[in-house]
Motif scaffolding. Structure first.
Motif, short mmCIF file in Angstrom:
data_model
loop_
_atom_site.label_atom_id
_atom_site.label_comp_id
_atom_site.label_asym_id
_atom_site.label_seq_id
_atom_site.Cartn_x
_atom_site.Cartn_y
_atom_site.Cartn_z
N ILE A 8 0.84 -1.20 0.00
CA ILE A 8 0.00 0.00 0.00
C ILE A 8 0.88 1.25 0.00
N ALA A 9 1.93 1.23 0.83
CA ALA A 9 2.83 2.39 0.90
C ALA A 9 3.53 2.62 -0.44
N THR A 10 3.85 1.54 -1.16
CA THR A 10 4.51 1.67 -2.46
C THR A 10 3.59 2.31 -3.48
N VAL A 11 2.33 1.85 -3.52
CA VAL A 11 1.36 2.42 -4.45
C VAL A 11 1.12 3.90 -4.14
N LEU A 12 0.99 4.22 -2.85
CA LEU A 12 0.77 5.61 -2.45
C LEU A 12 1.99 6.48 -2.80
N HIS A 46 20.61 1.31 -2.51
CA HIS A 46 20.92 0.91 -3.88
C HIS A 46 19.71 0.28 -4.56
N VAL A 47 18.97 -0.56 -3.84
CA VAL A 47 17.75 -1.16 -4.40
C VAL A 47 16.71 -0.07 -4.66
N ALA A 48 16.62 0.90 -3.76
CA ALA A 48 15.68 2.00 -3.94
C ALA A 48 16.02 2.81 -5.19
N ILE A 49 17.29 3.05 -5.43
CA ILE A 49 17.72 3.81 -6.60
C ILE A 49 17.43 3.03 -7.88
N GLY A 50 17.78 1.74 -7.89
CA GLY A 50 17.53 0.93 -9.07
C GLY A 50 16.06 0.80 -9.39
N THR A 51 15.25 0.60 -8.35
CA THR A 51 13.80 0.45 -8.53
C THR A 51 13.17 1.76 -9.01
N SER A 52 13.59 2.88 -8.45
CA SER A 52 13.03 4.16 -8.86
C SER A 52 13.43 4.51 -10.29
N ALA A 53 14.60 4.08 -10.71
CA ALA A 53 15.07 4.41 -12.06
C ALA A 53 14.15 3.83 -13.13
N ILE A 54 13.77 2.56 -12.97
CA ILE A 54 12.89 1.95 -13.97
C ILE A 54 11.50 2.59 -13.94
N ALA A 55 11.04 2.96 -12.75
CA ALA A 55 9.73 3.60 -12.63
C ALA A 55 9.73 4.98 -13.29
N VAL A 56 10.81 5.72 -13.10
CA VAL A 56 10.93 7.05 -13.71
C VAL A 56 10.96 6.95 -15.23
N GLY A 213 6.70 -2.58 -10.06
CA GLY A 213 5.37 -2.67 -10.68
C GLY A 213 4.31 -1.91 -9.90
N LEU A 214 4.34 -2.06 -8.58
CA LEU A 214 3.38 -1.35 -7.73
C LEU A 214 3.60 0.16 -7.79
N PHE A 215 4.87 0.55 -7.80
CA PHE A 215 5.22 1.98 -7.84
C PHE A 215 4.75 2.61 -9.15
N ALA A 217 2.32 1.47 -11.13
CA ALA A 217 0.86 1.49 -11.13
C ALA A 217 0.34 2.70 -10.35
N GLY A 218 0.94 2.94 -9.19
CA GLY A 218 0.56 4.11 -8.41
C GLY A 218 0.86 5.40 -9.15
N GLY A 219 1.99 5.43 -9.87
CA GLY A 219 2.37 6.62 -10.62
C GLY A 219 1.39 6.95 -11.72
N LEU A 220 0.86 5.92 -12.39
CA LEU A 220 -0.11 6.15 -13.46
C LEU A 220 -1.41 6.74 -12.89
N LEU A 221 -1.84 6.21 -11.74
CA LEU A 221 -3.05 6.73 -11.09
C LEU A 221 -2.84 8.17 -10.62
N GLY A 222 -1.69 8.40 -10.00
CA GLY A 222 -1.38 9.75 -9.53
C GLY A 222 -1.25 10.74 -10.67
N GLY A 223 -0.70 10.27 -11.80
CA GLY A 223 -0.57 11.14 -12.96
C GLY A 223 -1.91 11.61 -13.48
N LEU A 224 -2.88 10.69 -13.53
CA LEU A 224 -4.22 11.06 -13.98
C LEU A 224 -4.84 12.11 -13.03
N ALA A 225 -4.65 11.89 -11.73
CA ALA A 225 -5.17 12.85 -10.75
C ALA A 225 -4.48 14.20 -10.88
#
Length: 264
Positions: A8-12, A46-56, A213-215, A217-225
């Protein structure tokens, strides 16, 4: 399958980043790493940086098409800048993976403070809208595009960010293109930098794909808002950008403090 608090925290967190990206036209990605580390509870910076990079990278890809249709993307400039930046991003990511995670967070916090300060500075929209990379202009533009692209990519790869607030002024400096064109063209480089940084971290096993994936998905929803909200607030976007810049500066100070405490 049970739903965990971290999911939930990741999606938010992804929603917050997507909302800010859509609302103020960039900068939300600078909060991705702190949100993953302190909001979601990712143990490794390091995992946070790698994960955020693909999401960005994926978030930026979703926005490239709109700017392309509007005629705001200068593809030859974008390709040269991006190729030089990819080399820089791989180099920056390679160096970052060798650093202690806490020290890396301190540097990341300092970058947040600098970017927040730059966001407060008024950016002029003047420039040459007819600028193109051609055989005639190549002698003047190529060295600037390659040099600036590599430097910006180095920082983007080192910190695992899309680098939009670095790429836009970099493109304006290198070519003299106006702000709106630099924003559209920058998204191509954001995709390239984010993808190359993510690839480097993925090869080292430093991406949590379920989290990504969760991040996203949350980004797409937040982008629409964010798009809907942006239409509602209209002319108040300048005040909103200033408020967000203040949040980035405060968050940067917090990240620096949290990163420094274990070293004291």
């Amino acid at each position: 399958m049970p739903i965990h608090f971290a999911d939930i925290a990741t999606v938010l967190s992804g929603s917050a980043v997507g909302f800010i990206l859509a609302l103020v036209g960039g900068g939300g990605s600078i909060l991705a790493v702190p949100l993953l580390v302190y909001g979601v509870g990712v143990a490794s910076p390091h995992v946070a940086i790698g994960t955020s990079a693909i999401a960005v990278a994926i978030s930026a890809l979703a926005n490239v098409m709109a700017h392309w249709r509007a005629g705001n993307v200068r593809w030859p400039c974008a390709i040269v800048f991006s190729l030089a930046g990819i080399a820089g991003a791989f180099a920056g990511a390679g160096v970052a993976k060798q650093l202690d995670g806490e020290k890396l967070l301190i540097l990341f916090g300092l970058l947040m403070i600098v970017i927040g300060a730059l966001m407060l500075k008024k950016r002029a929209g003047r420039g040459d809208p007819a600028i193109r990379l051609t055989a005639t202009t190549a002698r003047q533009l190529m060295p600037m595009l390659v040099g600036t692209g590599f430097a910006v990519g180095l920082l983007a790869g080192f910190f695992g960010i899309g680098g939009g607030f670095l790429i836009v002024p970099g493109l304006m400096l290198a070519t003299g293109m106006p702000l709106i064109t630099a924003i559209g063209t920058s998204l191509v480089a954001v995709v390239a930098f984010g993808a190359s940084t993510a690839a480097s971290y993925a090869m080292s096993g430093l991406i949590d794909w379920q989290l990504a994936g969760l991040f996203i998905a949350g980004g797409l929803l937040g982008g629409l808002a964010g798009i809907v909200t942006g239409r509602l607030i209209g002319s108040q976007d300048k005040a909103l950008r200033s408020a967000f810049a203040g949040i980035v500066i405060l968050a940067g100070g917090y990240v620096c403090l949290r990163g420094a405490l274990p070293l004291l």
